[in-house]
Design a protein around this motif. Structure first.
Motif, PDB file in Angstrom:
ATOM      1  N   GLN A 220       0.833  -1.345   0.083  1.00 60.44           N
ATOM      2  CA  GLN A 220       0.190   0.102   0.203  1.00 60.44           C
ATOM      3  C   GLN A 220       0.866   1.374  -0.110  1.00 60.44           C
ATOM      4  O   GLN A 220       0.367   2.374  -0.615  1.00 60.44           O
ATOM      5  CB  GLN A 220      -0.767  -0.206   1.059  1.00 60.44           C
ATOM      6  N   THR A 221       2.007   1.139   0.736  1.00 59.47           N
ATOM      7  CA  THR A 221       2.799   2.372   0.909  1.00 59.47           C
ATOM      8  C   THR A 221       3.621   2.804  -0.430  1.00 59.47           C
ATOM      9  O   THR A 221       3.495   3.833  -0.803  1.00 59.47           O
ATOM     10  CB  THR A 221       3.948   2.165   2.097  1.00 59.47           C
ATOM     11  N   HIS A 223       2.591   1.744  -3.352  1.00 63.50           N
ATOM     12  CA  HIS A 223       1.639   2.161  -4.448  1.00 63.50           C
ATOM     13  C   HIS A 223       1.246   3.377  -4.200  1.00 63.50           C
ATOM     14  O   HIS A 223       1.255   4.285  -5.366  1.00 63.50           O
ATOM     15  CB  HIS A 223       0.483   1.297  -4.225  1.00 63.50           C
ATOM     16  N   ASP A 224       1.038   3.958  -3.087  1.00 70.14           N
ATOM     17  CA  ASP A 224       0.661   5.477  -2.939  1.00 70.14           C
ATOM     18  C   ASP A 224       1.802   6.350  -3.295  1.00 70.14           C
ATOM     19  O   ASP A 224       1.570   7.331  -3.552  1.00 70.14           O
ATOM     20  CB  ASP A 224       0.216   5.480  -1.430  1.00 70.14           C
ATOM     21  N   GLN A 227       2.584   7.218  -6.723  1.00 74.14           N
ATOM     22  CA  GLN A 227       1.532   7.651  -7.325  1.00 74.14           C
ATOM     23  C   GLN A 227       0.849   6.738  -8.295  1.00 74.14           C
ATOM     24  O   GLN A 227       0.246   6.850  -9.294  1.00 74.14           O
ATOM     25  CB  GLN A 227       1.648   8.990  -8.184  1.00 74.14           C
ATOM     26  N   ARG A 232      -0.377  -2.176  -7.126  1.00 73.99           N
ATOM     27  CA  ARG A 232      -0.937  -2.436  -5.410  1.00 73.99           C
ATOM     28  C   ARG A 232      -0.356  -3.478  -5.202  1.00 73.99           C
ATOM     29  O   ARG A 232      -0.218  -3.584  -3.964  1.00 73.99           O
ATOM     30  CB  ARG A 232      -2.343  -1.972  -5.502  1.00 73.99           C
TER      31      ARG A 232
END
Length: 439
Positions: A220-221, A223-224, A227, A232
């Protein structure tokens, strides 16, 4: 932050960034830029071991000429109480491989597993690969985990390893904060992980949660942070722990950690750990390692098995990347046999103590050896006549040191991949009952 659109693999290129402020024109040029796949390598000492520490080190250190488009970076050892936005420092900036930076010293840089994994990948992909090493010897998974993932597993809010077990930083999240979180903006193809020894006697029973939680949180980290450019559910590979000598007293901790590494499924990918792959290493023991039996020197086979998993899971190659697992277990009570049918062909070498059965009477159970009886291309029968009471479970290779180097009794015949350890309950005692173990 500037995010570039994806570029086809290749290079070298020159990248130019330009900024105009009033009448001033600021230009920055970066030379020798390659585009390709970046893999992050992390964990503790077996990931940190350098190329100079492994078998055939001289040959491996000199084998760099064909791999100048495999670039390497090694993160410095740092810890922090809060999540850092950038790395405090690096031991090795993005570099081409050389004899000096692949074997800088013991447990420094460059990670042998990381380098060899990338080299095997490059042989297949034939385009640039970036290898980013961020590991620290003697560290538990809690140090590499965010507070979020530890909370999700019910890990006590504050804590560290007992001082008699500690060899590296063990305070919760300090390596996540300093050595992983600052990398979150990078676009990764995947991660490989070699860790778990420091949790054999520390929060071992939580590892079947803390490891899947780490995988999910890192995904998650990154992927975020990228951008959305890092997938994911990016591929995440790991090494199921090798064997080491634990003294005269039998220790159940190492086989339990191996099992917990799979979230108690015995195999990956699975429902709790999708898009993962595992390199079994219990048969790569090294009792004569100058770095202790905890640090076996055959990192070539470890990396090769990891790269098979990466090719299958990350790149969609149709190949065998894991060893045989039992699909069903059939109790033939009238014959005193337990019949195991495997998911793949098996190559068998007789071993009378590596399989065990749990025999129970009056609510007390004990593990007894179950010698091999007969076998065929895909089935194996165990002699269970020693159990005159209720047969409750069966397990395989459930010991710290199940076999000598590459001498475990079960392998896939063509890929030479070992069968992983497993344990399974026998929930029905009627003759002919079939128990499904793994897919």
């Amino acid at each position: 932050m500037v995010v570039l659109d994806p570029v086809k693999p290749g290079g070298p290129y020159e990248v130019m960034a330009q900024q105009i402020l009033g009448r001033k024109n600021f230009t920055l040029r970066i030379h020798d830029v390659l585009f390709g796949d970046v893999w992050l390598c992390s964990g503790q000492s077996n990931m940190q071991m350098t190329v100079s520490q492994i078998f055939n080190a001289t040959s491996e250190l000199s084998n760099t000429a064909a791999y100048q488009s495999v670039h390497i970076l090694s993160v410095s050892l740092n810890q922090a109480q809060q999540e850092l936005e950038d790395l405090a420092e690096v031991d090795l900036r993005w570099s081409k491989p050389t004899l000096e930076n692949l074997g800088h010293g013991n447990f420094t840089y460059m990670s042998a597993v990381c380098w060899l994994f990338g080299r095997y990948l490059h042989d297949t992909l034939r385009y640039p690969v970036g290898l980013l090493s961020s590991s620290w010897a003697g560290t538990p998974i809690e140090a590499w985990s965010s507070g979020r993932s530890l909370k999700a597993c019910g890990v006590p809010r504050q804590g560290s390893m007992p001082s008699d077990l500690e060899t590296g930083p063990s305070e919760y999240s300090v390596l996540w904060n300093a050595m992983i979180h600052p990398l979150r903006n990078m676009t990764l193809k995947g991660v490989i992980w070699y860790q778990g020894e420091s949790n054999v006697n520390f929060n071992r029973d939580l590892y079947n949660c803390t490891f899947p939680a780490l995988v999910e949180d890192w995904r998650q980290t990154f992927h975020d942070g990228s951008q959305g450019q890092t997938e994911r559910f990016f591929p995440f590979g790991f090494v199921q722990l090798s064997s080491y000598l634990s003294g005269a007293t039998p220790n159940d901790g190492l086989p339990q950690i191996r099992w917990h590494q799979t979230a108690d499924f015995g195999y990956v990918p699975n429902l709790r750990m999708p898009n993962t792959f595992m390199a079994v290493a219990m048969d790569l023991c090294d009792r004569n390692s100058p770095f202790g039996s905890t640090h076996p020197r055959d990192k070539q086979t470890v990396a090769y098995r990891l790269h098979l998993g990466a090719r299958a899971v990350a790149y969609g190659a149709k190949l065998t990347f894991q060893g045989p697992l039992p699909q069903k277990i059939e109790l033939l009570g009238d014959m005193g046999l337990l019949n195991l049918t495997y998911s793949q062909p098996i190559q068998v070498q007789r071993h009378n103590k590596i399989f065990e059965i749990s025999c129970c009477s009056d609510h007390q159970c004990k593990w007894l050896p179950a010698p091999m009886d007969t076998f065929s291309a895909q089935t194996l029968a165990l002699n269970v006549k020693s159990c005159r009471d209720s047969l409750a479970a069966v397990r395989y290779a459930w010991t710290a040191w199940p076999c000598e180097y590459k001498q475990c009794p079960l392998y896939h015949p063509t890929s030479a991949l070992p069968a992983p350890p497993f344990t399974a309950f026998i929930t029905n005692q009627s003759p002919g009952y079939r128990s499904k173990v793994a897919k």
